[in-house]
Every structure is written in C-alpha cells, then in structure tokens.
Write an enzyme that holds these catalytic residues in place. Structure first.
Site, short mmCIF file in Angstrom:
data_model
loop_
_atom_site.label_atom_id
_atom_site.label_comp_id
_atom_site.label_asym_id
_atom_site.label_seq_id
_atom_site.Cartn_x
_atom_site.Cartn_y
_atom_site.Cartn_z
CE1 TYR A 145 0.05 -21.71 103.04
CE2 TYR A 145 -1.23 -20.09 104.25
CZ TYR A 145 -1.17 -21.16 103.39
OH TYR A 145 -2.32 -21.67 102.85
CG HIS A 159 -6.28 -17.88 100.94
ND1 HIS A 159 -7.45 -18.45 101.37
CD2 HIS A 159 -5.44 -18.91 100.66
CE1 HIS A 159 -7.32 -19.78 101.37
NE2 HIS A 159 -6.12 -20.07 100.93
CG ASN A 173 -8.90 -23.97 102.92
OD1 ASN A 173 -8.71 -22.77 102.91
ND2 ASN A 173 -8.16 -24.82 102.24
#
Length: 498
Positions: A349, A66, A139
């Site tokens: 994350y 990303h 997404n």
C-alpha cells in the site's frame, strides 16, 4: 462575455482577478495571441502554453484497485472502556473524540465505473490521533478471496479487463477461482444478498485482517474490527442495481454527499472481537487466515465506540483521490499480526502511494498527521513542501534533533525457521470449505435461492467445461445441497444458451 474589472496597473491584485500560476493577472482568457489577424499563434503567449501544458498533466495514475471512491470527514468517539486490551491513547477515556477521514470504494472498477455493481467495497479509515495517524484499511466483507499476497496480482488481473478483448471476462474470473478453493467462502459472501450495497451508508465495514492490540502491562491480544452501520444494512438485487447503474453511475457518491450536506450524518458502531494471544496456536483454524471469520460464539463482539461522518471534502481530487492509506501506519498499542495478506500489504500500500503521489504524499493535508509536524530525516524529493529547514538530516546527532524512543508500538511476533516447504496446518478445521458451508446454512430459503441465482448467472457465462467442472466441487465440499443446486442452475442456463 467575460466580466472585465478595472484594476490598478500596479499594487495588490483583487481576489476576483484571474491569474497565472505565478500570480500575475491575466489580461485575456478568451483569445490566444496571434501574429496578426488570421496568423499563427505566438510562442510568447506563455499563458496559453501554461494552460495547455497544465491540462495535459491534470491526471495522475489511478489506483490499480479501489480506483472508484468517495470520502468524508468525521469523528470517532469512545463510548466503552477497552483499556484492558490496548494502550492506544485515542481508544482510552470515555467520550474521547478523534478526527477521521473515511474513503469508500469499489475494488475492481476503474475511476469512471458505476457505483451500483456487485463488488466488495473498500472501507479505509484514517484516525488523526494525538500519537500520529492510524490507518485501518478494510472492506465491507470480513473475508477476502486469497490468503497469500503472492497471489494478489494474479487475482486482480483475473478480475480486470482481458488484455485481448478489453472486457472483464467471466472466463478469467472463474478460472482463477476454480484454481483457488480458498475463495469459496468469500465468493459466497460476494454473491449473497450483501454483494451490492444500496449505498455506502447502508453497509458494514470490517478491518478484515487480524491485528494486534497491546495494553499497558505489555499483554498482547489479537483483534478484529466490526463497524456496524446504524442506518441498517440495505442491499440491491441484480435488477435494481442494473437500473440504478444505468441511470446514475454516481449513485453512491451522490447519496453520501447529499446526506451529509442536508445534515443526515451517517454513523457506525465499532465493535471488536478480542482473542488472547495464547489462544491462536490451539484455535481450531488459523485465526490469521483472511478467508475465514471468527465465530461470535467463540469471541463475542465488544463495543468500543461510534463513528460519525459530518463533513464533505472541499475538493474531491485533493482529498479523496489523493488520500493515501497504509496498514503499516500504527500507533502505540496497535500492531500487525502474522496474517500473510496483511504482511504483504504493509509494503504494497505505501509503495503504491509513493508511485502514484510521490514520496512526499504524506505532506498533503488529507494525509498529514494532526498531532504534530512529522519529524524524521527523510529529505527532498519531488514536491517537498516541508524539507526539514535547518535541522540536521541524520541521527544520532549533537544538535537536539528528534530521537528514538526505544519503545515498540506493539509486541514482538513469534517466528520460526523457514524450511523452504509449505507448513502442515496446525489447526484441526483449517480447510477452505467449512465456513462457506456454515454461511450457506445460516441463510433463509429465500437468501439461498438468490445466492444460487446470482452465482449461476455469473458462472453460466463461462463456456469452458473444464473451468466449470473444476469449480463446482468447491461448492459441493462446502455443502452438498449448495453444490447440487448450483450445478443444476448452471446446467439449465448453459443448456438454454445452446
């Protein structure tokens, strides 16, 4: 020639005067200090050293995935009552608005890659709620290619540049998928008509994972998020995308920025699917499997509200590149599910952001909560803008420091003992191919033809017979016609290439 301003030698400095990072005025920004005409530069020219040293450090590590992204601010407004399912304050009360920041991205490309490519798109949304920040990291596809986080680094390595050739190799891409039958469904999505969105404004967004909602009575529900674009879904063919990418690598960034600047604010309608918690154990497939969707016939869409983007960032680096989203940022009434991929991302994350941006990245404006200053006993670290002042940095304490509530954000998840072996599926249709076949059969003849052409164009680049022979049965298992047509198309391409 630079403009020279007449400034007093002492006293306040005009806002138009160039300064060092320490705030002192710069006398000359065009010439370095030298030891005489033609002589060496002087180490005493601290402005030169500061400027070069700072330039060397302008870049931070880019996201492994990303990396290529765009973002905008806006708001989420509740239009329908979902208080029966969640006690989250920002979702209660018709007309309630919450400021948001949304970051779009491609997954596999590097920071300078083209926007118009066949790749999933990130749809990461930060809600600045009155109870803290809630991050929904999803997404533009409702499914993903793997169902276990242990495989994630290997999956991404197969999609990135080969360590020897430095090129994204079809051999690597399809080799991984040939060993991962669970990818058949998301691969069908990716190579279908929606695989290359025409713009970020013209695609849907999905939470993808299953999440938990809990109402005021303590009842738990499993939910999936669907953001339906109000601009209509528009996509590009391979040829259209190649032309756009060759002429404007920043096509999606340009489209989003210019639309908002001219007052054409993109919007999405949020719907959710809601499953009573007790249904999960007896559902016909695992509802926490990220490679599968919940059919709408089983759990219809329930409207929640609208998402509008109406403000561009003032600085892309500060607000888009440094925006940090983590699916473990929940608020009361929302929590995780047993989705294995989600569980892995709860750690990964946040850990990625601590590495890229530092342990105090949550103090950056784009990441900081709007509800109140974060109150905890984390201290110090690099770039600590808010180090806690005089407050004690331990708990419990006797000096009026912040205290725990004793109230969980969500409901507890049931666990069973680990046997050290893979569990036998408890769901009667829990295989890797059923939903890929169902998706294929939903397509029109024209959509099927484009899907086959897209897949064959990629798989046809693979030169190793064992990889092709291993992956084609996955499509046969999904649907015999699907597998037969793809095998024929791949054979024709490989024969034409000699």
């Amino acid at each position: 020639m630079s403009e020279h301003l007449t400034e007093p030698l002492s006293g306040p400095i005009s806002e138009r005067v160039l300064t060092t990072e320490a705030g002192a005025p710069v006398a000359d920004n065009q010439n370095s200090a030298q030891a005489g005409v033609g002589g060496p530069l002087l180490i005493q020219d601290q402005y030169l050293l500061e400027k070069l040293a700072r330039f060397n450090r302008e870049r931070i590590p880019e996201r492994v995935v990303h990396a290529r992204g765009s973002g905008a601010y806006g708001f989420f407004e509740v239009t329908d009552d979902v208080s029966a399912f969640t006690r989250a304050h920002f979702l209660g009360g018709l007309g309630r608005r919450t400021e948001v920041f949304l970051r779009f991205s491609t997954v596999a490309g590097n920071l300078g890659a083209s926007d118009a490519v066949r790749d999933p798109r990130g749809f990461a949304l930060k809600f600045y709620t009155e109870e803290g920040n809630y991050d929904l990291v999803g997404n533009n596809t409702p499914v993903f290619f793997i169902k276990d986080p242990l495989k994630f680094p290997d999956f991404i390595h197969s999609q990135k540049r080969d360590p020897f050739t430095g090129i994204t190799e079809a051999e690597n891409v399809w080799d991984f998928w040939s060993h991962s039958p669970e990818a058949t469904h998301p691969v069908t999505w990716l190579f279908g008509d929606r695989g290359i969105p025409a713009s970020y404004r013209h695609m849907n967004g999905y939470g993808s994972h299953t999440y938990q909602w809990v109402n005021t009575a303590g009842e738990a529900f499993w939910v999936k998020y669907h953001f339906k674009t109000n601009q209509g879904v528009r996509s590009l063919t391979n040829d259209q995308a190649a032309e756009i990418a060759g002429g404007d690598a920043d096509s999606h960034q340009r489209d989003l920025h210019q639309a908002i600047e001219r007052g054409v604010f993109p919007s999405w309608t949020l719907h959710v699917q809601v499953m009573p918690a007790a249904d999960a154990a007896r559902y016909r497939f695992n509802p926490f499997d990220l490679t599968k969707v919940w059919p709408h016939a089983d759990y219809p869409l329930i409207k929640v509200g609208r998402l509008v983007l109406d403000r561009n960032p003032e600085n892309v680096f500060a607000e888009v590149e440094q925006a940090a989203f983590s699916p473990n940022n929940f608020v009361p009434g929302i929590g995780p599910s047993p989705d294995k991929m989600l569980q892995g991302r709860l750690f990964a994350y946040a850990d990625a952001h601590r590495y890229r941006l530092g342990v105090n990245h949550t103090q950056l404006a784009v990441n900081a909560p709007h509800a109140a200053t974060a109150r905890n006993h984390g201290r110090d670290g690099a770039m600590a803008a808010n180090a806690g002042g005089r407050a004690k940095n331990y708990e419990p304490n006797s000096f009026g420091g912040p205290y725990e509530t004793g109230q969980a954000l969500g409901a507890p998840l049931a666990v069973t003992g680990f046997t050290g072996t893979h569990e036998t599926p408890a769901h009667v249709k829990d295989d890797d191919f059923v939903q890929a076949g169902e998706l294929y059969r939903l397509m029109s003849d024209e959509e099927k033809a484009r899907l086959i052409a897209n897949l064959a164009g990629s798989l046809g680049q693979v030169t190793r017979d064992d990889i092709v022979d291993r992956v084609l049965p996955h499509f046969h298992a999904a649907d015999p016609d699907y597998g037969r047509r793809l095998a024929e198309a791949v054979r024709e391409i490989r024969e034409s290439d000699g």
